[in-house]
Design a protein around this motif. Structure first.
Motif, mmCIF file in Angstrom:
data_model
loop_
_atom_site.group_PDB
_atom_site.id
_atom_site.type_symbol
_atom_site.label_atom_id
_atom_site.label_comp_id
_atom_site.label_asym_id
_atom_site.label_seq_id
_atom_site.Cartn_x
_atom_site.Cartn_y
_atom_site.Cartn_z
ATOM 1 N N ASN A 51 0.838 -0.989 -0.129
ATOM 2 C CA ASN A 51 0.009 -0.001 0.012
ATOM 3 C C ASN A 51 1.028 1.316 0.142
ATOM 4 N N ASN A 52 0.681 2.242 -0.821
ATOM 5 C CA ASN A 52 1.271 3.393 -1.226
ATOM 6 C C ASN A 52 3.010 3.244 -1.325
ATOM 7 N N CYS A 53 3.298 2.234 -1.648
ATOM 8 C CA CYS A 53 4.714 2.123 -2.085
ATOM 9 C C CYS A 53 4.837 2.765 -3.486
ATOM 10 N N THR A 54 4.819 4.255 -3.476
ATOM 11 C CA THR A 54 4.982 4.935 -4.628
ATOM 12 C C THR A 54 6.190 4.801 -5.729
ATOM 13 N N SER A 55 7.142 4.193 -5.024
ATOM 14 C CA SER A 55 8.367 3.787 -5.878
ATOM 15 C C SER A 55 8.429 2.458 -6.678
ATOM 16 N N LEU A 56 7.423 1.674 -6.202
ATOM 17 C CA LEU A 56 7.297 0.484 -6.715
ATOM 18 C C LEU A 56 6.919 0.299 -8.170
ATOM 19 N N THR A 57 7.743 -0.081 -9.215
ATOM 20 C CA THR A 57 7.582 -0.126 -10.539
ATOM 21 C C THR A 57 7.207 -1.653 -10.959
ATOM 22 N N GLU A 58 7.412 -2.515 -10.380
ATOM 23 C CA GLU A 58 7.083 -3.841 -10.805
ATOM 24 C C GLU A 58 7.204 -4.690 -9.728
ATOM 25 N N VAL A 59 6.447 -5.799 -9.857
ATOM 26 C CA VAL A 59 6.414 -6.956 -8.556
ATOM 27 C C VAL A 59 6.534 -8.056 -9.393
ATOM 28 N N PRO A 60 7.408 -9.231 -8.730
ATOM 29 C CA PRO A 60 7.259 -10.660 -9.384
ATOM 30 C C PRO A 60 5.801 -11.288 -9.332
ATOM 31 N N LEU A 61 5.848 -12.532 -10.045
ATOM 32 C CA LEU A 61 4.588 -13.069 -10.086
ATOM 33 C C LEU A 61 4.495 -14.089 -8.865
ATOM 34 N N PHE A 62 3.881 -13.534 -7.746
ATOM 35 C CA PHE A 62 3.772 -14.233 -6.491
ATOM 36 C C PHE A 62 2.811 -15.393 -6.746
ATOM 37 N N ASN A 63 2.807 -16.315 -5.889
ATOM 38 C CA ASN A 63 2.090 -17.510 -5.829
ATOM 39 C C ASN A 63 0.937 -17.048 -4.783
ATOM 40 N N LEU A 64 -0.183 -16.584 -5.411
ATOM 41 C CA LEU A 64 -1.286 -16.194 -4.677
ATOM 42 C C LEU A 64 -2.547 -17.201 -4.620
ATOM 43 N N SER A 65 -1.971 -18.580 -4.790
ATOM 44 C CA SER A 65 -3.243 -19.667 -4.930
ATOM 45 C C SER A 65 -3.902 -19.814 -3.803
ATOM 46 N N ASN A 66 -3.296 -19.488 -2.665
ATOM 47 C CA ASN A 66 -3.954 -19.709 -1.378
ATOM 48 C C ASN A 66 -4.274 -18.548 -0.414
ATOM 49 N N VAL A 67 -4.389 -17.421 -1.049
ATOM 50 C CA VAL A 67 -4.583 -15.831 -0.693
ATOM 51 C C VAL A 67 -6.264 -15.670 -0.896
ATOM 52 N N ASP A 68 -6.784 -15.313 0.292
ATOM 53 C CA ASP A 68 -8.074 -15.057 0.188
ATOM 54 C C ASP A 68 -8.673 -13.423 0.293
ATOM 55 N N ARG A 69 -7.548 -12.735 0.609
ATOM 56 C CA ARG A 69 -7.931 -11.151 0.729
ATOM 57 C C ARG A 69 -6.758 -10.463 0.337
ATOM 58 N N ILE A 70 -6.880 -9.606 -0.856
ATOM 59 C CA ILE A 70 -5.777 -8.805 -1.151
ATOM 60 C C ILE A 70 -6.054 -7.248 -1.235
ATOM 61 N N TRP A 71 -7.144 -6.935 -0.331
ATOM 62 C CA TRP A 71 -7.491 -5.498 -0.397
ATOM 63 C C TRP A 71 -6.396 -4.671 0.051
ATOM 64 N N TYR A 72 -6.379 -3.572 -0.719
ATOM 65 C CA TYR A 72 -5.486 -2.588 -0.572
ATOM 66 C C TYR A 72 -3.836 -2.999 -0.734
ATOM 67 N N MET A 73 -3.781 -4.096 -1.678
ATOM 68 C CA MET A 73 -2.577 -4.721 -1.692
ATOM 69 C C MET A 73 -1.606 -3.740 -2.389
ATOM 70 N N PHE A 74 -1.984 -3.301 -3.515
ATOM 71 C CA PHE A 74 -1.095 -2.315 -4.350
ATOM 72 C C PHE A 74 -1.823 -0.840 -4.361
ATOM 73 N N GLN A 75 -2.860 -0.460 -3.572
ATOM 74 C CA GLN A 75 -3.332 0.744 -3.723
ATOM 75 C C GLN A 75 -2.209 1.865 -3.400
ATOM 76 N N GLY A 76 -2.444 2.774 -4.261
ATOM 77 C CA GLY A 76 -1.295 3.834 -4.394
ATOM 78 C C GLY A 76 0.046 3.693 -5.081
ATOM 79 N N CYS A 77 0.050 2.522 -5.642
ATOM 80 C CA CYS A 77 1.477 2.423 -6.007
ATOM 81 C C CYS A 77 1.364 2.910 -7.593
#
Length: 117
Positions: A14-40
């Motif tokens: 959240n709000n990592c304003t310098s983040l330009t890219e992210v790797p392909l995370f394994n989200l196969s068991n994740v159930d909530r991603i709210w605000y995960m990249f908000q403001g990036c």
């Protein structure tokens, strides 16, 4: 990161304003991603995350204004789920500063990108 057993990634970047890219995370068991990249605001690409168990995507990519690709693929995957995940503000302003991102945003229904009032 080994995220294969992670269940929640809420506000992780959240709000990592310098983040330009992210790797392909394994989200196969994740159930909530709210605000995960908000403001990036510098993020340029959303990887093709596999999100089979995500049930809440509220504001996950909100204000990621420089995203060029990836929003539409994530939307299509989530929209095909039954029931659809909670998606208030998920793609609001996502890609709005780029030609290809804005074109993807045009294809996403308003319910997924409704602006804040």
């Amino acid at each position: 990161f080994d995220t294969s057993n992670v269940r929640e990634m809420m506000s992780m970047f959240n709000n990592c304003t310098s983040l330009t890219e992210v790797p392909l995370f394994n989200l196969s068991n994740v159930d909530r991603i709210w605000y995960m990249f908000q403001g990036c605001s510098a993020l340029t690409y959303i990887p093709a995350f596999n999100i089979p168990h995500v049930y809440d995507m509220t504001s996950a990519f909100e204000d990621c204004i420089n995203v060029q690709y990836g929003a539409l693929a994530i939307y299509q995957q989530a929209a095909a789920k039954d029931p659809q995940p909670t998606h208030l503000y998920t793609f609001t302003n996502c890609g709005s500063n780029t030609t290809t991102g804005a074109a993807e945003l045009e294809q996403i229904p308003l319910a997924w990108k409704r602006p804040r009032q």
